[in-house]
Structures are given as C-alpha cells and as structure tokens.
Scaffold this active site. Structure first.
Site, PDB file in Angstrom:
ATOM      1  N   ASN A  10       0.868  -1.188   0.000  1.00  0.00           N
ATOM      2  CA  ASN A  10       0.000   0.000   0.000  1.00  0.00           C
ATOM      3  C   ASN A  10       0.899   1.231   0.000  1.00  0.00           C
ATOM      4  OD1 ASN A  10      -1.829   2.038   0.461  1.00  0.00           O
ATOM      5  ND2 ASN A  10      -2.251   1.448   2.597  1.00  0.00           N
ATOM      6  N   TRP A  11       1.012   1.863  -1.162  1.00  0.00           N
ATOM      7  CA  TRP A  11       1.936   3.007  -1.276  1.00  0.00           C
ATOM      8  C   TRP A  11       1.349   4.285  -0.683  1.00  0.00           C
ATOM      9  CZ3 TRP A  11       4.149   2.535  -7.000  1.00  0.00           C
ATOM     10  CH2 TRP A  11       4.764   1.278  -7.133  1.00  0.00           C
ATOM     11  N   LYS A  12       0.086   4.232  -0.311  1.00  0.00           N
ATOM     12  CA  LYS A  12      -0.600   5.405   0.261  1.00  0.00           C
ATOM     13  C   LYS A  12      -0.419   6.625  -0.654  1.00  0.00           C
ATOM     14  CE  LYS A  12       0.224   3.477   4.800  1.00  0.00           C
ATOM     15  NZ  LYS A  12       0.097   3.649   6.221  1.00  0.00           N
ATOM     16  N   GLU A  98      -6.831   4.549   8.011  1.00  0.00           N
ATOM     17  CA  GLU A  98      -6.648   5.979   7.700  1.00  0.00           C
ATOM     18  C   GLU A  98      -7.913   6.536   7.039  1.00  0.00           C
ATOM     19  OE1 GLU A  98      -2.954   5.555   5.581  1.00  0.00           O
ATOM     20  OE2 GLU A  98      -1.955   5.060   7.470  1.00  0.00           O
ATOM     21  N   SER A 214       3.402  -2.153  10.417  1.00  0.00           N
ATOM     22  CA  SER A 214       4.857  -2.110  10.618  1.00  0.00           C
ATOM     23  C   SER A 214       5.541  -3.442  10.300  1.00  0.00           C
ATOM     24  CB  SER A 214       5.192  -1.632  12.039  1.00  0.00           C
ATOM     25  OG  SER A 214       4.704  -0.314  12.242  1.00  0.00           O
ATOM     26  N   GLY A 235       2.815  -1.138   4.371  1.00  0.00           N
ATOM     27  CA  GLY A 235       2.802   0.282   4.046  1.00  0.00           C
ATOM     28  C   GLY A 235       4.208   0.790   3.802  1.00  0.00           C
ATOM     29  N   GLY A 236       4.825   1.353   4.832  1.00  0.00           N
ATOM     30  CA  GLY A 236       6.133   2.003   4.693  1.00  0.00           C
ATOM     31  C   GLY A 236       7.175   1.165   3.971  1.00  0.00           C
TER      32      GLY A 236
HETATM   33  C1  PEP Z   1      -0.793   0.105   6.079  1.00  0.00           C
HETATM   34  O1  PEP Z   1      -0.912   1.292   5.820  1.00  0.00           O
HETATM   35  O2  PEP Z   1      -1.660  -0.684   5.678  1.00  0.00           O
HETATM   36  C2  PEP Z   1       0.346  -0.340   6.852  1.00  0.00           C
HETATM   37  C3  PEP Z   1       0.328  -1.550   7.315  1.00  0.00           C
HETATM   38  O3  PEP Z   1       1.353   0.569   7.046  1.00  0.00           O
HETATM   39  P1  PEP Z   1       2.793   0.257   7.706  1.00  0.00           P
HETATM   40  O4  PEP Z   1       3.316  -1.014   7.111  1.00  0.00           O
HETATM   41  O5  PEP Z   1       3.634   1.454   7.350  1.00  0.00           O
HETATM   42  O6  PEP Z   1       2.575   0.135   9.172  1.00  0.00           O
END
Ligand code: PEP
Length: 256
Positions: A10-12, A98, A214, A235-236
């Site tokens: 998920n590149w957001k 989010e 994370s 995500g990140g």
């Molecule tokens: C996400 O946004 O779905 C997510 C899991 O983010 P991150 O991996 O950065 O916690």
C-alpha cells in the site's frame, strides 16, 4: 487448505507517476517465481494505469486500488468509481484505518464499497483492526466482532470467496510497533471464525487473512509463519523495493 499467501504493498499518498514506474520496475526486476505467493501493488490512483501498462502484467504482479466509491458515475467530485477500475485492477482496499479515521468512513460505507467492488469484479481487501485505546482496554475481540460482520453484510458464499481480510491494528500502522506473532495469530484466527459465522466454513477455510502494521524484513517471516496469517499488507516498507522483496520472500512457503 493450501492458501496462497498474498503480499500487498500500500503506497498510500506517495510517489509521482515517474517515481511509481521506477519503484514498480525495481520490484518486478527483483521478484522470484510467483507460483507460491501473490504480489499486489497499490499505487496512488494517478499511477495505477501507468503502472498497469508498464509491462507488469506479464510478470504475474497484480494491482489494487487504495479505495473506491460505491456509485458507478455521477456528480461525486474527486471520487473513483468501481467501473473505472474494473477489468484491469484486481483488488480494492476498503476500510483502511486511515480512511476510517481521517475521512469518516464507517462500517456502513465500508460495506457499500465492498458490495460495489464485487459488483464490478474487483476483489475487496477489507481492513479491520482495533485502536490503541481499544487494545489496551481489552476490546480487540469486541471491535473485530463488529467490523467483520458489518463489512461482509449481505454477501453470499460466491462473493465471500473473492474477499481478502486484512487485520491491521491501528496502533501498529506506521508506528514501528508491530503486533506480536501471538497477537496477530489470535486476531487473524478470530477474523476467520467471524468469517465462518458470516459466510460459512468454505469461505472461512479459503479466505486469506493478511496482517498489516509495521511489517519489515526483520519481522515478516515470524508473522507469516502463523497458521492463520496468510500474507501481509505492507505500508512504509513497500516503498523500498529491497525491503518489499524481502517481505515477499518471507511469505513464500519453502519449496518442496
Ligand atoms: C498500512 O498502511 O496498511 C500499513 C500496514 O502501514 P505500515 O506497514 O507502514 O505500518
């Protein structure tokens, strides 16, 4: 049952079109054989079509949208319709925390979006999970027991077989604070039981339940070794090709 693990990035709201093309190319260049793991990229809407026509279709990598609206067309400035994604985009992430927290999405809007996705041949990736306060007050089960049936309300078994669930504890998203493998397993197993109650045992047996929050190359293998964790929503770490590829490798079951 042998569920093929799914790793979704998920590149957001990150990456311009040229940056997205470069990241997708780096990921594709480093990917192993894809028989034993499915890889989905969820770039921002502006990059979805450019990435889809950049040659990734030949690699087995699939695309997902980060959201959609439930109407097909009309006066909904700024929204993206399921019909605009249908036919070339496989997944639609729905109910990310989010979206729930910053954009007022509710269990009801999540369900409308799930139904709209399915009506247009898009597979919903339904995100659920408790906040820090809910976690610390021991209400994880209560929250999941509300979100899962609400998100899946009105679906039949055939539709249920198209769904992916994502357990994303809100306190773990973007915080560097990952759920323990035990907590992830317990919550994903609960989600599977809730899917069984909502849609029957066949759907529960085959639905993939991802963990998100994370996930990094350092913790991915242990999380995905859990019996009820069928992959990761990242995500990140999905913004760095080498990290995302290491997580994909951790999700692939060892070759027999
Ligand atoms: C996400 O946004 O779905 C997510 C899991 O983010 P991150 O991996 O950065 O916690």
């Amino acid at each position: 049952m042998n569920r093929i693990p799914l790793v979704a990035g998920n590149w957001k709201m990150n990456k311009t079109v040229p940056e997205s093309l470069a990241l997708a190319a780096d990921i594709v260049a480093g990917l192993p054989r894809l028989d034993d793991v499915e890889v989905a990229l969820l770039p921002p809407f502006t990059s979805l079509w450019p990435v889809s026509t950049s040659g990734i279709g030949d690699t087995g990598v699939v695309l997902g949208a980060q959201d959609l609206y439930w109407e097909v067309s009309g006066a909904y400035t700024g929204e993206i319709s399921p019909a605009m994604l249908s036919g070339w985009c496989r997944y639609a992430l729905i109910g990310h925390s989010e979206r729930r927290r910053l954009f007022g999405e509710t269990d009801d809007t999540v369900n409308r979006k799930v139904q709209a996705a399915l009506a247009h041949d898009l597979r919903p990736m339904v995100a659920v999970g408790e906040t820090l306060e809910e976690n610390e007050s021991g209400r994880t089960e209560e929250v999941l027991s509300r979100q899962v049936p609400a998100g899946l309300a009105g679906l039949d078994e055939a539709q249920g077989l198209q769904v992916v669930m994502a357990y994303e504890p809100v306190w773990a998203i973007g915080t560097g604070r990952t759920a323990t493998p035990e907590h992830a397993e317990q919550s994903c197993a609960l989600i599977r039981r809730l899917v069984a109650q909502a849609l029957g045992p066949a759907v529960a047996e085959s639905v993939r339940v991802l963990y998100g929050g994370s996930v990094t190359p350092a913790n991915a293998a242990e999380l995905m070794a859990q019996a009820n964790v069928d992959g990761a929503l990242v995500g990140g770490a999905s913004l760095v090709a080498a990290d995302f590829l290491a997580i994909v490798a951790a999700a692939a079951p060892p070759l027999a």
